[in-house]
Structures are given as C-alpha cells and as structure tokens.
Design a protein around this motif. Structure first.
Motif, PDB file in Angstrom:
ATOM      1  N   GLY A 194       0.760  -1.187   0.030  1.00  0.00           N
ATOM      2  CA  GLY A 194       0.120   0.070   0.015  1.00  0.00           C
ATOM      3  C   GLY A 194       0.820   1.196   0.048  1.00  0.00           C
ATOM      4  O   GLY A 194       0.299   2.324  -0.383  1.00  0.00           O
ATOM      5  N   GLY A 195       2.214   1.130   0.299  1.00  0.00           N
ATOM      6  CA  GLY A 195       2.875   2.275   0.350  1.00  0.00           C
ATOM      7  C   GLY A 195       3.849   2.421  -0.782  1.00  0.00           C
ATOM      8  O   GLY A 195       4.571   3.236  -0.666  1.00  0.00           O
ATOM      9  N   GLY A 196       3.591   1.559  -1.993  1.00  0.00           N
ATOM     10  CA  GLY A 196       4.244   1.703  -3.029  1.00  0.00           C
ATOM     11  C   GLY A 196       5.717   0.643  -3.170  1.00  0.00           C
ATOM     12  O   GLY A 196       6.231   0.927  -4.237  1.00  0.00           O
ATOM     13  N   GLU A 197       5.983   0.181  -1.980  1.00  0.00           N
ATOM     14  CA  GLU A 197       6.895  -0.776  -2.095  1.00  0.00           C
ATOM     15  C   GLU A 197       6.584  -1.962  -3.102  1.00  0.00           C
ATOM     16  O   GLU A 197       5.525  -2.444  -3.172  1.00  0.00           O
ATOM     17  N   VAL A 209      12.676  -4.091  -4.826  1.00  0.00           N
ATOM     18  CA  VAL A 209      13.260  -3.364  -6.133  1.00  0.00           C
ATOM     19  C   VAL A 209      12.621  -1.816  -6.171  1.00  0.00           C
ATOM     20  O   VAL A 209      12.972  -1.308  -7.076  1.00  0.00           O
ATOM     21  N   GLN A 210      11.819  -1.490  -5.281  1.00  0.00           N
ATOM     22  CA  GLN A 210      11.148  -0.219  -5.331  1.00  0.00           C
ATOM     23  C   GLN A 210      10.845   0.175  -3.809  1.00  0.00           C
ATOM     24  O   GLN A 210       9.925  -0.517  -3.187  1.00  0.00           O
ATOM     25  N   GLY A 211      11.233   1.284  -3.411  1.00  0.00           N
ATOM     26  CA  GLY A 211      10.892   1.695  -2.174  1.00  0.00           C
ATOM     27  C   GLY A 211       9.563   2.335  -2.098  1.00  0.00           C
ATOM     28  O   GLY A 211       8.753   2.580  -2.949  1.00  0.00           O
ATOM     29  N   LYS A 212       9.388   3.083  -0.739  1.00  0.00           N
ATOM     30  CA  LYS A 212       8.052   3.583  -0.635  1.00  0.00           C
ATOM     31  C   LYS A 212       8.109   5.077  -1.332  1.00  0.00           C
ATOM     32  O   LYS A 212       8.906   5.688  -2.032  1.00  0.00           O
ATOM     33  N   SER A 213       6.543   5.408  -1.733  1.00  0.00           N
ATOM     34  CA  SER A 213       6.350   6.347  -2.557  1.00  0.00           C
ATOM     35  C   SER A 213       5.553   7.665  -1.996  1.00  0.00           C
ATOM     36  O   SER A 213       5.033   7.353  -0.913  1.00  0.00           O
TER      37      SER A 213
END
Length: 371
Positions: free
Chosen positions: A228-231, A245-249
């Motif tokens: 839900g946080g974009g990770e 492969v992608q952190g929080k947004s």
C-alpha cells in the motif's frame, strides 16, 4: 438503489449478474446470452424479505448455485428457468464455489460445509467464519475472511493461518499441472502436488512494510508484490525470498499491479490532501527491477490496471474515469463510461470487449465498456 454483487461468465457468451435492492430488501438475477450486450432478468423463488443473496457459482450456461442469508441455497440446471431450494445447515452463507457438478463448498458465519454429491448431502468441515471461497480442486478449497485457510476434504486437514487482522485473497496462479500459488494479502500458500498439501510462506518484508495490496506471478519462480505504500518486491524462487526493487512512494496509497511479462509491468495509486487536492501516481518497469514514474492522464488515484499485451492496456480511477493506451502507456485516450461510480476492477476479453466494476463497499455496480 440496485447494487450488483457478483458478475460471472461460465463461458464466452453466457453471463450471470447478481444484485440486491437494499432498501426494498429484494434480490435480482440477470442473464446475458450475447457476451453482455443485453441482459434479461430471471425469476427467482419466493424468498423471505430477510434473505439477501450473496454469491453465485455457475459451472456452465445451465448449472449454477446461489447462496444467501437465512440458510438459503438455490440450484438451477436449466439456466435459471427453474430453481431447486435446498435445506439444512442453518446459517448465513456468504460464499459458494463448485469445482464440478458434485463437489462444492459454502462458507459463512461460523460454518464451512461441503458436498460431494451435487448438494444432495452436505457435511460440516469447520466452525470458522469466512467471507469467500475458491476451489482449487475437487477436494481442496481456499477460504478467506478473518482467517485464511485451505481445507483438504479427503485428508480432513485445514492449513490455517489466523494471525493478525483481516486477510484477503488476492489471486490464484497455477503455473503448471502440479504447482498452485494462492496469494493472500499476508501470505503465500504454495503447493507442489496439485493442492494436496500446502506450505504457508509469510511475506517477510521487514518491520515497516505496508499491507500487501496486489500480487502477480509470471511463472513458477518469478513474482511481484505491491504494498500500500508503493514498495514493490520481487521473487525469483517461488516466494521463498522477496527482494525490494522499489521503495516507498509519495502517494498515500497504491492499489494495482500488473505485469505483462516478467520484465514489463505497471503499478498505480494516488492520494488526497486534507485541503481537497488529489493526484494519481503511475510507475512502469521494462526489466522488473528499475521502476520509474510514467505519464498518467488521470488526476485522481488509480484504482486498477489491466493490460492485454505490451501495447494495449487500460487504467481506471476512483472518479469513474477509464483510459486506454495502444502504445504501451506512452499516450492515453479517455473512454466514455456513462457512469459516476468509482471503478474498482476491470477485465477485458479483447480491446473492444470488457467489463468494469465498482460501487460502494462490498457491493458492486457493473458497467459494460465496449469501445
């Protein structure tokens, strides 16, 4: 107001749509025989005003079941022209699924029942409460609600997962004849023997990871999770380990993940500010590892992403807008929906024929979208 709960197409042409008029406490079942272009209302048996029909399961254009509150079980074998009212096992039924004509499960409030003879006899499997059920074989059913569990009828075993808060089934993947992945919002249920036994793999994503919103497996080994946080997390070993492969947004919430293949994928979400501002967030990857912001035509949070191939795809938002791309997301055109509902989910058979669903809470309003 009429709210639609369930849309099901047992074949390419035949569809069934279950709805409820909540203030009037009435139930409606519609049928389409032409890919959803036209719908006709079917007659249902006379039921108590206290009965709310909650779920349907159709094996083919003729044979199907409906369940509801107040121990309601209905069976049709002629496409809804007539109905058999079954009795026994009092309770509130929330979900039903049949694997074939003989084997089926019903879940509800404090009960799980199954039949192996087409509903002539039903047997109790559990006193746990579940909201929905999905069968993965004649003897196996995956159930979610305040628990997530898999029940094997022949072995009389329950692979149960009860820790934490409400668990939600996200998707089922069957990469080959023996391998089954059942993905909930908190764990991966993995089977290598066609669903006879399962291993429960909790998502070990770190102390500060958000709740999992979406998941996609490309094959037996390669899979992706969206929080839900974009990770975004990636596995190359069938879910044994997950690497971020992608952190929080900056987006408040992320809702949808879609992988066209193991390398090309999209993720969408958005947010609202206390002052009323709103925005959409949209990411794209071409190698599965490096994710970057991508052009998005929507100014409202993205609710769902669906791609048919590397070029043709659709995105919806929480403001009844639906967009289509024919060049892999480089440009988008808005489609006329003719509705004000918040679109939550989509499915397209091809680029000109599909359905979008949305609504209020657990109810669904169904919208056919044909370009």
């Amino acid at each position: 107001t009429l709210y639609f709960r369930v849309l099901e197409f047992p074949d390419d042409s035949t569809g069934y749509l279950l709805g409820n008029n909540i203030p009037a406490n009435r139930n409606y079942l519609y049928k389409s025989s032409d890919k959803g272009n036209t719908w006709n209302i079917l007659s249902l048996p006379e039921l108590s005003n206290l009965v709310t029909l909650t779920d349907i399961s159709f094996l083919n254009q003729d044979t199907g079941w409906i369940v509801g509150t107040d121990e309601t079980r209905l069976l049709t074998m002629d496409g809804g022209a007539s109905w058999i009212v079954q009795s026994g096992f009092s309770g509130y039924y929330y979900g039903v699924d049949f694997w074939d004509f003989n084997h089926g499960y019903i879940v509800g409030q404090g009960m799980v029942i199954f039949t192996s003879d087409g509903g002539n006899n039903w047997f109790n499997a559990s006193d746990l409460s579940f909201a929905s059920v999905e069968m993965t074989g004649p003897d196996n059913a995956f159930m979610v609600g305040y628990h997530a569990a898999i029940y094997n009828r022949q072995q009389n075993t329950m692979f149960n997962r009860t820790q934490g808060r409400y668990d939600q089934m996200l998707k089922i993947f069957i990469p080959d004849d023996n391998l089954v992945y059942i993905c909930s919002s908190k764990a991966l249920f993995s089977s290598t023997d066609n669903g006879n036994t399962y291993t429960i793999k909790e998502y070990d994503l770190g102390q500060y990871s958000y709740y999992i919103e979406d998941v996609h497996f490309c094959d037996a080994n390669m899979g992706y999770l969206l929080s839900g946080g974009g990770e975004i997390y990636r596995t190359t070993d069938g879910g044994d380990t997950w690497n971020e492969v992608q952190g929080k947004s900056r987006a408040q919430f992320w809702h949808s993940l879609f992988m066209v293949d193991e390398n090309l994928g999209f993720a969408g979400g958005g947010g609202y500010s206390p002052g009323g501002a709103h925005w959409a967030s949209f990411m794209k990857t071409k190698n599965g590892i490096n994710w970057s912001n991508s052009f998005c035509p929507s100014s409202y949070p993205i609710s769902h992403i669906y791609f048919l191939d590397e070029n043709i795809g659709f995105i919806s938002n929480y403001y009844s807008e639906l967009y289509k791309t024919s060049d892999g997301g480089t440009s988008w055109s808005e489609l006329e929906t003719g509705t004000e509902i918040n679109i939550r989910s989509m499915y397209f058979f091809d680029e000109n024929w599909g359905f979008a669903a949305g609504g209020d809470g657990r109810f669904l309003k169904i919208l056919e979208t044909q370009d």
